[in-house]
Design a protein around this motif. Sequence first.
Motif, short mmCIF file in Angstrom:
data_model
loop_
_atom_site.label_atom_id
_atom_site.label_comp_id
_atom_site.label_asym_id
_atom_site.label_seq_id
_atom_site.Cartn_x
_atom_site.Cartn_y
_atom_site.Cartn_z
N GLN A 31 0.82 -1.21 0.00
CA GLN A 31 0.00 0.00 0.00
C GLN A 31 0.86 1.26 0.00
OE1 GLN A 31 -3.44 0.53 -0.28
NE2 GLN A 31 -3.20 -1.58 -1.00
N LEU A 32 1.93 1.27 0.77
CA LEU A 32 2.83 2.42 0.78
C LEU A 32 3.40 2.67 -0.61
CD1 LEU A 32 4.65 1.80 4.18
CD2 LEU A 32 3.25 3.81 3.62
N GLN A 34 2.10 1.81 -3.47
CA GLN A 34 1.04 2.24 -4.38
C GLN A 34 0.63 3.70 -4.14
OE1 GLN A 34 -2.31 -0.44 -4.22
NE2 GLN A 34 -1.04 -2.22 -4.68
N ARG A 35 0.71 4.15 -2.91
CA ARG A 35 0.19 5.47 -2.56
C ARG A 35 1.21 6.60 -2.61
NH1 ARG A 35 -3.55 4.19 2.72
NH2 ARG A 35 -4.59 2.35 1.86
N TYR A 36 2.50 6.29 -2.40
CA TYR A 36 3.50 7.34 -2.23
C TYR A 36 4.72 7.15 -3.10
CZ TYR A 36 1.01 8.43 2.13
OH TYR A 36 0.06 8.77 3.06
N LEU A 37 5.35 8.27 -3.40
CA LEU A 37 6.71 8.31 -3.94
C LEU A 37 7.61 8.72 -2.78
CD1 LEU A 37 5.96 10.19 -7.27
CD2 LEU A 37 6.54 7.77 -7.01
N PHE A 38 8.70 8.00 -2.60
CA PHE A 38 9.57 8.23 -1.44
C PHE A 38 10.88 8.87 -1.86
CE2 PHE A 38 6.62 5.03 -0.04
CZ PHE A 38 6.36 5.39 1.27
N PRO A 39 11.43 9.72 -0.98
CA PRO A 39 12.77 10.26 -1.25
C PRO A 39 13.79 9.13 -1.37
CG PRO A 39 11.73 11.39 0.60
CD PRO A 39 10.86 10.21 0.26
N ALA A 40 14.91 9.44 -2.00
CA ALA A 40 15.95 8.43 -2.26
C ALA A 40 16.50 7.80 -0.98
CB ALA A 40 17.09 9.05 -3.06
N ALA A 152 3.95 7.58 8.03
CA ALA A 152 4.06 8.89 7.36
C ALA A 152 4.42 9.98 8.37
CB ALA A 152 2.77 9.22 6.63
N ALA A 153 3.78 9.96 9.53
CA ALA A 153 4.08 10.95 10.57
C ALA A 153 5.52 10.82 11.06
CB ALA A 153 3.10 10.81 11.74
#
Length: 166
Positions: A31-32, A34-40, A152-153
């Motif tokens: 789910q993470l 699918q939902r988010y783009l993360f920093p490198a 996320a927090a």
Amino acid sequence: MTQTSQPNILILGVGNVLLSDEGVGVRTIEQLEQRYLFPAQIDLLDGGTSGMELLPALDTRTHLFIVDAVHQEDLHPGGMIRVDLSRSPGYFRNRISPHQLGLSEVLAAAEMNDSLPGHITLFGIRPKSLETGLQLSEEARQGMEEAIQAIAASLHELGMKPQPRE
């Protein structure tokens, strides 16, 4: 951690997706992604029921977030707990799950190799069902949502801001 150092974070989901809610850690990683783009500086890893093969993934990490099903008696099914394993390293020794012995051994080996991240946080979700099946119970899905928000927090607290996918 000083102002100049950058966090190097691994978000690790573990569990057996064939045993319904036992796979909540792996489903959370899905789910993470699918939902988010993360920093490198942030990597996500489906650890499944792996053991020592996870050891190299811990090298050079400053933070490790583990998402897993936990058998915590004082939590209701689907309840989520956040545990600072940096302060409670014995937590996994008291939990019973098909893969947790392997994870406990990995953390112990990483400590012996001096590659254990300085900050380790468990986001644990109590399963409702461990029956054979690929679907999460509604309770586990609710716990997964709570874990996603807590992760996320935590990332925001570290100055890392995942971007929602469009």
